[in-house]
Scaffold this motif. Structure first.
Motif, short mmCIF file in Angstrom:
data_model
loop_
_atom_site.label_atom_id
_atom_site.label_comp_id
_atom_site.label_asym_id
_atom_site.label_seq_id
_atom_site.Cartn_x
_atom_site.Cartn_y
_atom_site.Cartn_z
N MET A 8 0.85 -1.18 0.00
CA MET A 8 0.00 0.00 0.00
C MET A 8 0.89 1.24 0.00
SD MET A 8 -3.25 1.45 0.56
CE MET A 8 -4.11 -0.05 0.74
N ILE A 9 0.64 2.14 -0.92
CA ILE A 9 1.34 3.42 -0.99
C ILE A 9 0.47 4.44 -0.29
CG2 ILE A 9 2.29 5.20 -2.48
CD1 ILE A 9 2.68 2.98 -4.58
N LYS A 10 1.05 5.11 0.70
CA LYS A 10 0.30 6.09 1.47
C LYS A 10 0.75 7.50 1.12
CE LYS A 10 -0.38 2.89 5.28
NZ LYS A 10 -0.08 2.60 6.66
N GLY A 18 5.99 3.95 1.26
CA GLY A 18 5.72 2.66 0.65
C GLY A 18 5.80 2.63 -0.86
N ASP A 19 6.36 3.65 -1.49
CA ASP A 19 6.43 3.72 -2.94
C ASP A 19 7.65 2.95 -3.47
OD1 ASP A 19 5.22 5.29 -5.35
OD2 ASP A 19 7.38 5.45 -5.57
N SER A 41 2.66 0.51 -9.55
CA SER A 41 1.75 -0.11 -8.59
C SER A 41 0.32 0.16 -9.05
CB SER A 41 1.98 0.48 -7.19
OG SER A 41 1.67 1.85 -7.18
N HIS A 42 -0.58 -0.62 -8.58
CA HIS A 42 -1.97 -0.46 -8.98
C HIS A 42 -2.59 0.73 -8.25
CE1 HIS A 42 -6.26 -1.30 -9.32
NE2 HIS A 42 -5.93 -1.94 -10.43
N SER A 64 1.08 4.58 -12.58
CA SER A 64 0.15 3.46 -12.51
C SER A 64 0.78 2.16 -12.99
CB SER A 64 -1.11 3.77 -13.33
OG SER A 64 -0.78 3.92 -14.69
N GLY A 77 -5.36 1.24 -7.17
CA GLY A 77 -6.20 0.79 -6.07
C GLY A 77 -5.43 0.60 -4.78
N ASP A 78 -4.09 0.56 -4.89
CA ASP A 78 -3.23 0.41 -3.70
C ASP A 78 -2.76 1.75 -3.15
OD1 ASP A 78 -3.41 -2.35 -3.86
OD2 ASP A 78 -1.61 -2.54 -5.10
N TRP A 79 -3.31 2.85 -3.67
CA TRP A 79 -2.92 4.18 -3.21
C TRP A 79 -3.93 4.66 -2.17
CZ3 TRP A 79 -2.44 6.65 -8.74
CH2 TRP A 79 -1.42 6.01 -9.44
N ALA A 80 -3.43 5.19 -1.09
CA ALA A 80 -4.31 5.72 -0.03
C ALA A 80 -3.90 7.15 0.31
CB ALA A 80 -4.21 4.85 1.22
#
Length: 129
Positions: A1-3, A84-85, A65-66, A62, A68-71
């Protein structure tokens, strides 16, 4: 997860999609952003700290990472601290240790993305041309 953690930037625009990176001065470790039809530019500096910089079109993000994994992304926001990138993780561990505690910053505009890894925090200055 990338925050993504939004940071205040003094950006003069309400929509970062209208902004653009116009230059990066390696001697001053300073990026300059502008928006069309404005007599001001926003400088983002990391003076006195080692930096690793990547400039690219926003689209390749994109592929790392997907989405959808970005927060934490905020629509039309410009400046973030990122955790987390893959770009940060790909950097030399010995460089990261020698720099102390570097952090990853991302500046997103409508036409591109500037990633900066640095032990220093960004300094923002709004300047009239």
């Amino acid at each position: 997860m990338i925050k993504y953690f939004p940071i205040e930037s003094k950006a003069p625009w309400a929509d970062a999609d209208a902004a653009d990176l116009v230059s990066f001065d390696w001697q001053r470790e300073t990026a300059t952003f502008e928006i069309w039809n404005d007599d001001r530019v926003l400088e983002v500096s990391f003076l006195g700290y080692g930096v690793i910089v990547r400039m690219m079109d926003e689209f390749p993000l994109s592929t790392e990472s997907h989405p959808g994994d970005w927060a934490g992304l905020v629509p039309h926001h410009f400046a973030y601290r990122v955790e987390g990138d893959p770009f940060f993780e790909a950097q030399s561990e010995s460089w990261r240790i020698s720099q102390g505690s570097p952090k990853h910053y991302r500046f997103i505009t409508g036409s591109g993305c500037l990633d900066v890894i640095s032990s220093g925090e960004p300094a923002f200055a709004l300047i009239r041309r």
